[in-house]
Design an enzyme around this catalytic site. Structure first.
Site, PDB file in Angstrom:
ATOM      1  N   THR A 210       3.119  -4.930 -48.286  1.00 38.99           N
ATOM      2  CA  THR A 210       4.506  -5.392 -48.630  1.00 38.99           C
ATOM      3  C   THR A 210       4.468  -6.983 -48.245  1.00 38.99           C
ATOM      4  OG1 THR A 210       5.548  -3.295 -48.167  1.00 38.99           O
ATOM      5  CG2 THR A 210       6.778  -5.338 -47.858  1.00 38.99           C
ATOM      6  N   THR A 261       5.177  -4.535 -42.254  1.00 45.26           N
ATOM      7  CA  THR A 261       4.515  -3.892 -43.405  1.00 45.26           C
ATOM      8  C   THR A 261       3.888  -2.636 -42.957  1.00 45.26           C
ATOM      9  OG1 THR A 261       2.693  -3.968 -44.902  1.00 45.26           O
ATOM     10  CG2 THR A 261       2.556  -5.313 -43.273  1.00 45.26           C
ATOM     11  N   GLY A 264       5.556   2.763 -44.052  1.00 44.87           N
ATOM     12  CA  GLY A 264       7.306   2.654 -44.205  1.00 44.87           C
ATOM     13  C   GLY A 264       7.869   3.962 -43.854  1.00 44.87           C
TER      14      GLY A 264
END
Ligand SMILES: *[C@@H]1O[C@H](CO)[C@@H](O)[C@H](O)[C@H]1NC(C)=O
Ligand SMILES: *[C@@H]1O[C@H](CO)[C@@H](O)[C@H](O)[C@H]1NC(C)=O
Length: 352
Positions: A210, A261, A264
């Site tokens: 991410t 990141t 998640g």
């Protein structure tokens, strides 16, 4: 730009000798991951340097949009992380550290510039989060174009996943057995032994990168944001930590900011970026603040992959990781190029 950053990474000193990363000065930009993600660092930093009218929020939007356009490593923007149905959907959030306002979209379909739509939520509504097809409708009302987020590459990855019996797979407690078979799936009666830790297994570690970014304007104003296409082969509808305030990123301009990141689904249960910024507020250094936030997750989920970057309002920075060797990129003050820092993982053993 990539070549410069690789050189910097090669000459970087071991992190142990650099645990106090003092600020190179303002403006300052920091984000998760080196490599292709340094294009985002450079874009955000250069925007702040080259124009007096670019705000910290603008810089975060410009940086994250860079990854949305060039796909970075395939985990941000269109054409990456297809879900079980082969569709790419986007999650993004942006936060203003002066007003604490935020805007976010989750499960955004058919619109490429998720971070810009998140910003439209911030500026043009009193809400914080819009989802799915109705977020797409809002985007179109705000002038964004509907486009196909699939590419030949994402279609091929999805077909390969189906060809290997849909492995890796995020389903659990269903039949047919999700560790050997594709769906459609039906729920099984819950077996307590199977429940607790199954989600901690990491189906495909590199699939959930991410971009999370924090920017500090020369005036000291701060902003943060996140953009991602989520986890590959996720259950359609899944939303990760990216668009969740305090999880994907967080900023309070009185204190500092954080970007995250990793796994998640787990990280969003711990709000690691909220935790890290509160740790700064209580006097920890950026590295200590990041390590404490990661350790809180490791204690419950020893296999979690995570990486978080933390910066205080002066631009002193640090990071911590678990489950993988993490990298982050930063550029500030008068630096000629983005620097990449390698962060070895903390291990669950450190907790014993
Ligand atoms: C989107 O693009 C993919 C890959 O090129 C293609 O297979 C698919 O048919 C397209 N979908 C639509 C609705 O155009
Ligand atoms: C930046 O570049 C200039 C000119 O090339 C050089 O003199 C200076 O030492 C460089 N500064 C840094 C921090 O690398």
């Amino acid at each position: 730009m990539v070549r410069e950053s690789i050189l910097l990474a090669l000459v970087a000193l071991p992190t142990s000798t650099l645990s106090l990363h003092t600020s190179p000065g303002l403006p300052f930009v920091i984000n998760t991951w080196g490599g292709p993600f340094t294009a985002a660092t450079d874009a955000a930093y250069l925007a702040l340097i080259n124009s007096a009218t670019v705000s910290a929020l603008d810089a975060v939007e410009i940086g994250c949009a860079t990854c949305e356009r060039n796909q970075c490593d395939g985990t941000v923007g269109f054409g990456g992380s297809p879900d079980e149905s082969c569709e790419t959907t986007l999650d993004a959030m942006i936060m203003d550290g002066t007003t604490m306002k935020s805007g976010a979209v989750a499960g955004l379909r058919r619109v490429k510039h998720a971070i810009a739509v998140a910003r439209a939520v911030l500026h043009h509504t009193r809400h914080s989060l819009l989802v799915g097809d109705l977020a797409t409708q809002f985007a179109v009302e705000n002038g964004f174009v509907e486009e196909n987020l699939s590419t030949e590459e994402s279609k091929r990855r999805c077909e390969e996943w189906r060809a290997r019996n849909c492995q890796a797979n995020y389903r659990m407690n269903v039949e047919p057995d999700p560790s050997t078979s594709c769906g459609p799936y039906k729920p099984l009666p819950l077996d307590q032994s199977a429940l607790a830790w199954a989600v901690a297994q990491n189906p495909e570690p590199p699939s959930h990168d991410t971009i999370s970014m924090v920017a500090i304007h020369s005036s000291g104003a701060m902003a943060a944001g996140t953009s991602t296409n989520g986890a590959s082969f996720k259950v359609p509808g899944r939303v990760g930590d990216g668009p969740i305030v305090g999880s994907g990123s967080y900023v309070d301009g009185d204190v500092g900011g954080c970007g995250a990141t990793g796994d998640g689904d787990i990280m969003m249960r711990f709000l690691p970026c909220y935790q890290a910024v509160e740790n700064l507020r209580r006097g920890m250094s950026p590295t200590e603040a990041a390590e404490d936030a990661v350790r809180r997750m490791l204690r419950k989920y020893p296999d979690i992959s995570s990486g978080i970057v933390v910066v205080n309002k002066k631009g002193d920075h640090g990071a911590a990781a678990s489950g993988w060797t993490f990298t982050y990129a930063y550029r500030g003050g008068e630096m000629n190029a983005t620097a990449v820092v390698t962060v070895p993982p903390l291990t669950a053993k450190d907790e014993l």
